[in-house]
Scaffold this active site. Structure first.
Site, mmCIF file in Angstrom:
data_model
loop_
_atom_site.group_PDB
_atom_site.id
_atom_site.type_symbol
_atom_site.label_atom_id
_atom_site.label_comp_id
_atom_site.label_asym_id
_atom_site.label_seq_id
_atom_site.Cartn_x
_atom_site.Cartn_y
_atom_site.Cartn_z
ATOM 1 C CG HIS A 1 61.756 46.787 -9.348
ATOM 2 N ND1 HIS A 1 60.601 46.220 -8.847
ATOM 3 C CD2 HIS A 1 61.387 48.009 -9.805
ATOM 4 C CE1 HIS A 1 59.588 47.048 -9.003
ATOM 5 N NE2 HIS A 1 60.033 48.149 -9.588
ATOM 6 C CG ASP B 1 60.409 43.420 -6.866
ATOM 7 O OD1 ASP B 1 61.585 43.838 -6.797
ATOM 8 O OD2 ASP B 1 59.507 44.037 -7.456
ATOM 9 C CG ASN C 1 52.358 55.342 -7.460
ATOM 10 O OD1 ASN C 1 53.012 56.365 -7.283
ATOM 11 N ND2 ASN C 1 51.042 55.343 -7.496
ATOM 12 C CB SER C 2 57.565 50.325 -8.235
ATOM 13 O OG SER C 2 57.025 49.956 -9.466
ATOM 14 C CB ILE D 1 70.338 19.315 -9.295
ATOM 15 C CG1 ILE D 1 69.019 19.945 -8.815
ATOM 16 C CG2 ILE D 1 70.802 18.234 -8.341
ATOM 17 C CD1 ILE D 1 67.846 18.985 -8.780
#
Length: 349
Positions: free
Chosen positions: A95, A125, A200-201, A255
């Site tokens: 992200h 992520d 800090n991600s 499906i």
């Protein structure tokens, strides 16, 4: 008149000894507490000093649509990452770099270089960047399966590019799940009380030896600051595939399905181990898969011999190892259990 008890010199001596021992004990206890705090502080500062140069600041530029004018405009974003190889591979969050037009990576010594996305996986992520640098200091990855609740966890980030930030705490829980941006569940997520600062991600969560135990990915502010990190084992697995193939191979059945509760009669009549199943309400007939034996209205209860109680269970079982392979699937059709065969195909990215 009753006789008054007069304290003897021995009583005073005994009381003085007790007081002296108490003071001595408290002084000793305070000294021990200071020693423990000093040891904890030295551990954290030692780890930070060892790994700080391997933690980088990531700055991205991307085009976004203005909701009012619907015109494209450039928007900046930041995050963190860490070096995993001396020749310039970096792990961060998907992200952080998703839909980026340009990416710059900055080091604590002031260097700033361009980076490209080697591969990204929204389902976990995790993203891998590549920079044209060599001789870099890589961070070692720990075996996250050996983690224990209560052990030290240190979150490090580089939100500004020239100075890192550090928060310390403990591993609060293991085996958590987190919902990715595309709806899939991320398994084996680490929960920690080491606060994640803005920017800090994508930075590392490390143990007391400076080894990466997770990739910081999310914080839930409304839940008293609970922080989460993708486990190092999962991050290593995903990063390895992204470096080799540029993508993660996953299987699909073609499906559309949703969870459904099973009646007690269905469970008893078919001797089932699950209380719920996955109801098929749509099938795609043409694709790189074989699903002709699946009917609309079928309830999937097992895949390749493993119980299926929810759509997330099915996603987890549809790995790259199932692509092109004949797989038995247990379904309930008209209330009766039967086994059919499917051949999963690869999800096109």
């Amino acid at each position: 008149m009753p006789k008054r008890h007069l304290p003897q010199s021995g009583d005073k001596f005994e009381r003085l000894c007790i007081m002296d021992n108490s003071i001595s004990f408290l002084t000793h206890q305070a000294s021990n507490d200071r020693s423990l705090l000093d040891a904890y502080s030295q551990t954290v500062t030692g780890v930070v000093g060892t790994v700080a140069e391997s933690v980088v600041h990531i700055e991205v530029q991307k085009k976004v649509s203005d909701q009012r004018t619907r015109e494209k405009r450039t928007q900046g974003g930041t995050g963190s990452g860490f070096i995993i190889s001396s020749d310039g591979f970096i792990i961060t969050n998907n992200h952080v770099v998703e839909n980026a037009d340009s990416i710059k990576v900055s080091f604590v010594d002031g260097r700033r270089v361009s980076a490209e996305i080697k591969g990204a996986d929204p389902s976990t992520d995790i993203a891998v960047l590549k920079i044209d640098e060599s001789g870099l200091k890589a961070m070692p990855l720990a075996d996250s399966s050996t983690l224990q609740v209560g052990q030290i966890a240190i979150a490090i980030g580089n939100p500004m590019g020239l100075q890192y930030t550090v928060t310390a705490g403990v591993v609060s829980a293991l085996g958590r799940t987190l919902r990715a941006s595309n709806g899939r569940l991320i398994d084996n997520v680490i929960q920690t009380d080491a606060a994640l600062n803005p920017g800090n991600s994508g930075g590392p969560l490390v143990n007391s030896m400076g080894q990466v135990i997770g990739v910081n990915t999310a914080v839930i502010a409304s839940a008293q600051g609970l922080c989460f990190a993708i486990s190092s084992n999962l991050a290593a697995q995903i990063a390895g595939q992204l470096i080799l193939h540029g993508k993660i191979r996953r299987a699909q059945l073609g499906i559309a399905a949703q969870p459904v509760n099973l009646s007690s009669r269905m469970i008893a009549a078919n001797k089932l181990s699950v209380q719920t199943g996955v109801y098929v309400f749509e099938t795609v007939p043409d694709g790189n898969f074989y699903n002709s034996e699946l009917h609309i209205g079928d309830i999937i209860i097992a895949f390749d011999g493993k119980p299926v109680a929810a759509v997330d269970d099915l996603h987890l079982l549809l790995s790259d190892k199932q692509i092109g392979k004949k797989v038995p699937v247990d379904v309930l059709r008209g209330g009766r259990k039967l086994t059919i065969t499917v051949i999963p195909g690869e999800i096109k990215q």
